[in-house]
Write a protein that holds these residues in place. Structure first.
Motif, PDB file in Angstrom:
ATOM      1  N   TRP A  21     -11.159  -4.285   0.048  1.00  0.00           N
ATOM      2  CA  TRP A  21     -10.499  -3.318   0.917  1.00  0.00           C
ATOM      3  C   TRP A  21      -9.126  -2.941   0.371  1.00  0.00           C
ATOM      4  O   TRP A  21      -8.665  -1.811   0.549  1.00  0.00           O
ATOM      5  CB  TRP A  21     -10.356  -3.908   2.318  1.00  0.00           C
ATOM      6  CG  TRP A  21      -9.465  -3.109   3.225  1.00  0.00           C
ATOM      7  CD1 TRP A  21      -9.812  -2.039   3.982  1.00  0.00           C
ATOM      8  CD2 TRP A  21      -8.068  -3.323   3.461  1.00  0.00           C
ATOM      9  NE1 TRP A  21      -8.717  -1.570   4.674  1.00  0.00           N
ATOM     10  CE2 TRP A  21      -7.643  -2.336   4.376  1.00  0.00           C
ATOM     11  CE3 TRP A  21      -7.134  -4.247   2.987  1.00  0.00           C
ATOM     12  CZ2 TRP A  21      -6.328  -2.263   4.821  1.00  0.00           C
ATOM     13  CZ3 TRP A  21      -5.829  -4.176   3.439  1.00  0.00           C
ATOM     14  CH2 TRP A  21      -5.434  -3.183   4.335  1.00  0.00           C
ATOM     15  N   LEU A  22      -8.458  -3.883  -0.299  1.00  0.00           N
ATOM     16  CA  LEU A  22      -7.119  -3.609  -0.821  1.00  0.00           C
ATOM     17  C   LEU A  22      -7.140  -2.447  -1.808  1.00  0.00           C
ATOM     18  O   LEU A  22      -6.178  -1.676  -1.893  1.00  0.00           O
ATOM     19  CB  LEU A  22      -6.566  -4.872  -1.499  1.00  0.00           C
ATOM     20  CG  LEU A  22      -6.379  -6.086  -0.578  1.00  0.00           C
ATOM     21  CD1 LEU A  22      -5.976  -7.309  -1.388  1.00  0.00           C
ATOM     22  CD2 LEU A  22      -5.342  -5.792   0.497  1.00  0.00           C
ATOM     23  N   VAL A  23      -8.244  -2.293  -2.546  1.00  0.00           N
ATOM     24  CA  VAL A  23      -8.350  -1.201  -3.523  1.00  0.00           C
ATOM     25  C   VAL A  23      -8.340   0.142  -2.807  1.00  0.00           C
ATOM     26  O   VAL A  23      -7.556   1.042  -3.143  1.00  0.00           O
ATOM     27  CB  VAL A  23      -9.636  -1.355  -4.368  1.00  0.00           C
ATOM     28  CG1 VAL A  23      -9.783  -0.166  -5.318  1.00  0.00           C
ATOM     29  CG2 VAL A  23      -9.610  -2.659  -5.151  1.00  0.00           C
ATOM     30  N   ALA A  25      -7.370   0.747   0.215  1.00  0.00           N
ATOM     31  CA  ALA A  25      -6.114   0.913   0.957  1.00  0.00           C
ATOM     32  C   ALA A  25      -5.039   1.513   0.061  1.00  0.00           C
ATOM     33  O   ALA A  25      -4.307   2.433   0.462  1.00  0.00           O
ATOM     34  CB  ALA A  25      -5.662  -0.425   1.525  1.00  0.00           C
ATOM     35  N   LEU A  26      -4.952   1.018  -1.172  1.00  0.00           N
ATOM     36  CA  LEU A  26      -3.965   1.558  -2.121  1.00  0.00           C
ATOM     37  C   LEU A  26      -4.297   2.999  -2.492  1.00  0.00           C
ATOM     38  O   LEU A  26      -3.407   3.857  -2.558  1.00  0.00           O
ATOM     39  CB  LEU A  26      -3.918   0.679  -3.375  1.00  0.00           C
ATOM     40  CG  LEU A  26      -3.264  -0.691  -3.203  1.00  0.00           C
ATOM     41  CD1 LEU A  26      -3.433  -1.521  -4.471  1.00  0.00           C
ATOM     42  CD2 LEU A  26      -1.778  -0.542  -2.875  1.00  0.00           C
ATOM     43  N   LEU A  27      -5.583   3.271  -2.750  1.00  0.00           N
ATOM     44  CA  LEU A  27      -5.993   4.636  -3.128  1.00  0.00           C
ATOM     45  C   LEU A  27      -5.674   5.636  -2.016  1.00  0.00           C
ATOM     46  O   LEU A  27      -5.159   6.732  -2.280  1.00  0.00           O
ATOM     47  CB  LEU A  27      -7.491   4.661  -3.453  1.00  0.00           C
ATOM     48  CG  LEU A  27      -7.928   3.993  -4.756  1.00  0.00           C
ATOM     49  CD1 LEU A  27      -9.438   4.007  -4.879  1.00  0.00           C
ATOM     50  CD2 LEU A  27      -7.300   4.697  -5.959  1.00  0.00           C
ATOM     51  N   THR A  29      -3.416   5.299   0.397  1.00  0.00           N
ATOM     52  CA  THR A  29      -1.966   5.426   0.552  1.00  0.00           C
ATOM     53  C   THR A  29      -1.376   6.360  -0.504  1.00  0.00           C
ATOM     54  O   THR A  29      -0.592   7.267  -0.186  1.00  0.00           O
ATOM     55  CB  THR A  29      -1.290   4.048   0.461  1.00  0.00           C
ATOM     56  OG1 THR A  29      -1.809   3.196   1.490  1.00  0.00           O
ATOM     57  CG2 THR A  29       0.220   4.171   0.641  1.00  0.00           C
ATOM     58  N   PHE A  30      -1.761   6.167  -1.774  1.00  0.00           N
ATOM     59  CA  PHE A  30      -1.251   7.035  -2.842  1.00  0.00           C
ATOM     60  C   PHE A  30      -1.720   8.476  -2.649  1.00  0.00           C
ATOM     61  O   PHE A  30      -0.978   9.423  -2.922  1.00  0.00           O
ATOM     62  CB  PHE A  30      -1.680   6.509  -4.208  1.00  0.00           C
ATOM     63  CG  PHE A  30      -0.912   5.296  -4.656  1.00  0.00           C
ATOM     64  CD1 PHE A  30       0.476   5.326  -4.737  1.00  0.00           C
ATOM     65  CD2 PHE A  30      -1.562   4.120  -4.990  1.00  0.00           C
ATOM     66  CE1 PHE A  30       1.196   4.210  -5.142  1.00  0.00           C
ATOM     67  CE2 PHE A  30      -0.856   3.000  -5.392  1.00  0.00           C
ATOM     68  CZ  PHE A  30       0.528   3.035  -5.473  1.00  0.00           C
ATOM     69  N   SER A  31      -2.952   8.648  -2.186  1.00  0.00           N
ATOM     70  CA  SER A  31      -3.471   9.990  -1.939  1.00  0.00           C
ATOM     71  C   SER A  31      -2.675  10.685  -0.832  1.00  0.00           C
ATOM     72  O   SER A  31      -2.336  11.870  -0.936  1.00  0.00           O
ATOM     73  CB  SER A  31      -4.949   9.913  -1.558  1.00  0.00           C
ATOM     74  OG  SER A  31      -5.436  11.169  -1.174  1.00  0.00           O
ATOM     75  N   TRP A  49       6.596   8.050   2.278  1.00  0.00           N
ATOM     76  CA  TRP A  49       5.913   6.765   2.150  1.00  0.00           C
ATOM     77  C   TRP A  49       5.681   6.113   3.518  1.00  0.00           C
ATOM     78  O   TRP A  49       4.610   5.551   3.761  1.00  0.00           O
ATOM     79  CB  TRP A  49       6.723   5.832   1.242  1.00  0.00           C
ATOM     80  CG  TRP A  49       6.437   6.062  -0.197  1.00  0.00           C
ATOM     81  CD1 TRP A  49       7.128   6.862  -1.059  1.00  0.00           C
ATOM     82  CD2 TRP A  49       5.364   5.499  -0.946  1.00  0.00           C
ATOM     83  NE1 TRP A  49       6.561   6.843  -2.317  1.00  0.00           N
ATOM     84  CE2 TRP A  49       5.476   6.005  -2.277  1.00  0.00           C
ATOM     85  CE3 TRP A  49       4.328   4.627  -0.659  1.00  0.00           C
ATOM     86  CZ2 TRP A  49       4.582   5.655  -3.286  1.00  0.00           C
ATOM     87  CZ3 TRP A  49       3.437   4.267  -1.674  1.00  0.00           C
ATOM     88  CH2 TRP A  49       3.570   4.790  -2.961  1.00  0.00           C
ATOM     89  N   ILE A  53       1.927   5.262   4.924  1.00  0.00           N
ATOM     90  CA  ILE A  53       1.514   3.892   5.235  1.00  0.00           C
ATOM     91  C   ILE A  53       1.044   3.793   6.694  1.00  0.00           C
ATOM     92  O   ILE A  53       0.000   3.197   6.986  1.00  0.00           O
ATOM     93  CB  ILE A  53       2.674   2.902   4.976  1.00  0.00           C
ATOM     94  CG1 ILE A  53       2.924   2.805   3.459  1.00  0.00           C
ATOM     95  CG2 ILE A  53       2.354   1.525   5.548  1.00  0.00           C
ATOM     96  CD1 ILE A  53       4.165   2.019   3.096  1.00  0.00           C
ATOM     97  N   GLY A  56      -2.316   5.435   6.975  1.00  0.00           N
ATOM     98  CA  GLY A  56      -3.352   4.581   6.408  1.00  0.00           C
ATOM     99  C   GLY A  56      -3.745   3.455   7.339  1.00  0.00           C
ATOM    100  O   GLY A  56      -4.932   3.159   7.531  1.00  0.00           O
TER     101      GLY A  56
END
Length: 384
Positions: A21-23, A25-27, A29-31, A49, A53, A56
């Motif tokens: 899930w962390l992957v 979540a990061l994608l 957030t950056f998107s 930011w 966040i 997300g």
């Protein structure tokens, strides 16, 4: 998908996260950061930011709500649900058994997309109250957050209604076919086949988009297709397994030779005198006729070999209160599903407070393989 990060319990259902899930979540957030930067260039970096966040986190709360709706309907129909896990491709509710009728299956499946759709409409309504219209871009962080959540929840609901098993739409399709055919097995086979066709189309479209220059977006679509293809294939295997094991109960496949060991035996003595000599993998830990627990190589591996001579079996065994016992009368397929769900390879068979034997995953699979090789009909009578 097992939860590695526990978040709490809602309505008796444990909520958790898989590391994958962390992957995503990061994608996400950056998107969101890139999107908010592009639409609102006058926002500060900190504001972009912070909004990304919070958006997300709320999106993943919406995912939990989607899965929790499945769990609530399942529990309302007497079907146990213990866990919901978010992972790389979304969420999954650990529903312990299948619905008993097509109506229950239909409502269990369709409530998720309905929940996402309602959440999306609520988000749009709140954004509209703040002054946003469909033909304008949101200018405040709160409105931008609501509009994005509105779109993504509607998209989530629509995507899940694609009739590709095991998506919710595929389960709705299975419920409808089940109602028409009056045969759960045939309906599952048909829905899984449709799911495989749709998965192949996803893979083909994703690869086409990749070679057309879509980059990661195309590969992501192909990856989702691959995941759906694997899941639909696993469903077909499960159906075939159930067919081959039909009519067999735990009593037919269990071993009555239950090996016991003393709880005060050292782990080293247990390994050399019992585990390696017999080749068996499951031993009951018994003292004065009372079952205290069981020990397998999995428990031994938790101890460093240098500590084996000084560690008693009692210290590493799985205690009886943590063991899932089964009855000799339950179907063999159900026992196999319990072993998969509990991530164990053996289950003690209990009757009238006494352990009568052990049913193991390996033995059930050997029986399954033999019946498959010999093409034994499920209804073949057993010798008395």
């Amino acid at each position: 998908m097992k939860s590695q990060i526990k978040l709490g319990t809602v309505f008796g259902v444990e909520l958790g996260l898989h590391y994958s899930w962390l992957v995503i979540a990061l994608l996400i957030t950056f998107s969101l950061v890139a999107q908010f930067h592009a639409v609102n260039r006058d926002w500060s970096e900190a504001l972009v930011w912070t909004t990304a966040i919070i958006t997300g986190v709320l999106f993943f709360a919406c995912l939990f709500a989607h899965e929790l709706s499945h769990a609530v309907v399942a529990k309302a129909h007497g079907i146990p649900v213990h866990k919901i896990t978010l992972f790389l491709l979304g969420g999954v509710a650990q529903i312990e058994k299948e619905a008993s009728d097509p109506k229950t299956e239909f409502w269990m499946a369709i409530v998720g997309p309905i929940t996402s759709g309602v959440l999306g409409l609520v988000m749009f309504a709140l954004a509209r109250l703040s002054g946003w219209t469909l033909w304008t871009s949101p200018t405040t962080p709160g409105t931008a957050l609501l509009v994005w959540l509105g779109y993504i929840n509607l998209a989530l609901g629509a995507f899940n209604m694609i009739p590709g098993f095991p998506l919710d739409g595929g389960r709705v399709l299975r419920a409808i076919l089940w109602w028409q055919m009056d045969d759960a097995e045939r309906a599952t086979r048909a829905a899984a086949f449709v799911g495989q066709v749709i998965a192949v189309l996803f893979i083909g479209f994703g690869l086409l988009r990749f070679f057309q220059g879509a980059g990661l977006g195309g590969l992501w679509i192909a990856f989702i297709g691959w995941f759906l293809l694997q899941a639909a294939g696993a469903t077909l295997i499960q159906v075939q397994t159930g067919t081959l094991l039909r009519g067999l109960r735990v009593n037919d496949v269990m071993s009555t030779d239950s090996y016991t060991v003393d709880p005060e035996l050292s782990v080293q003595e247990f390994v050399h005198e019992h585990l390696l000599r017999t080749g068996r993998r499951c031993f009951l830990v018994v003292q004065e006729g009372h079952l205290l627990g069981l020990i397998t190589p999995n428990e031994v591996r938790t101890i460093e070999p240098r500590s084996w001579p000084f560690t008693a079996v009692r210290s590493v065994m799985r205690s009886a209160d943590k063991i899932h016992f089964v009855s000799r009368d339950i179907p063999a397929m159900e026992a196999l599903e319990i072993m998969g769900r509990e991530d164990v390879n053996q289950l003690p068979v209990m009757s009238d407070g006494q352990v009568e034997g052990i049913v193991s995953r390996a033995h059930v699979l050997q029986v399954l393989r033999s019946r498959a090789e010999l093409k034994v009909p499920p209804s073949l009578p057993r010798a008395a």
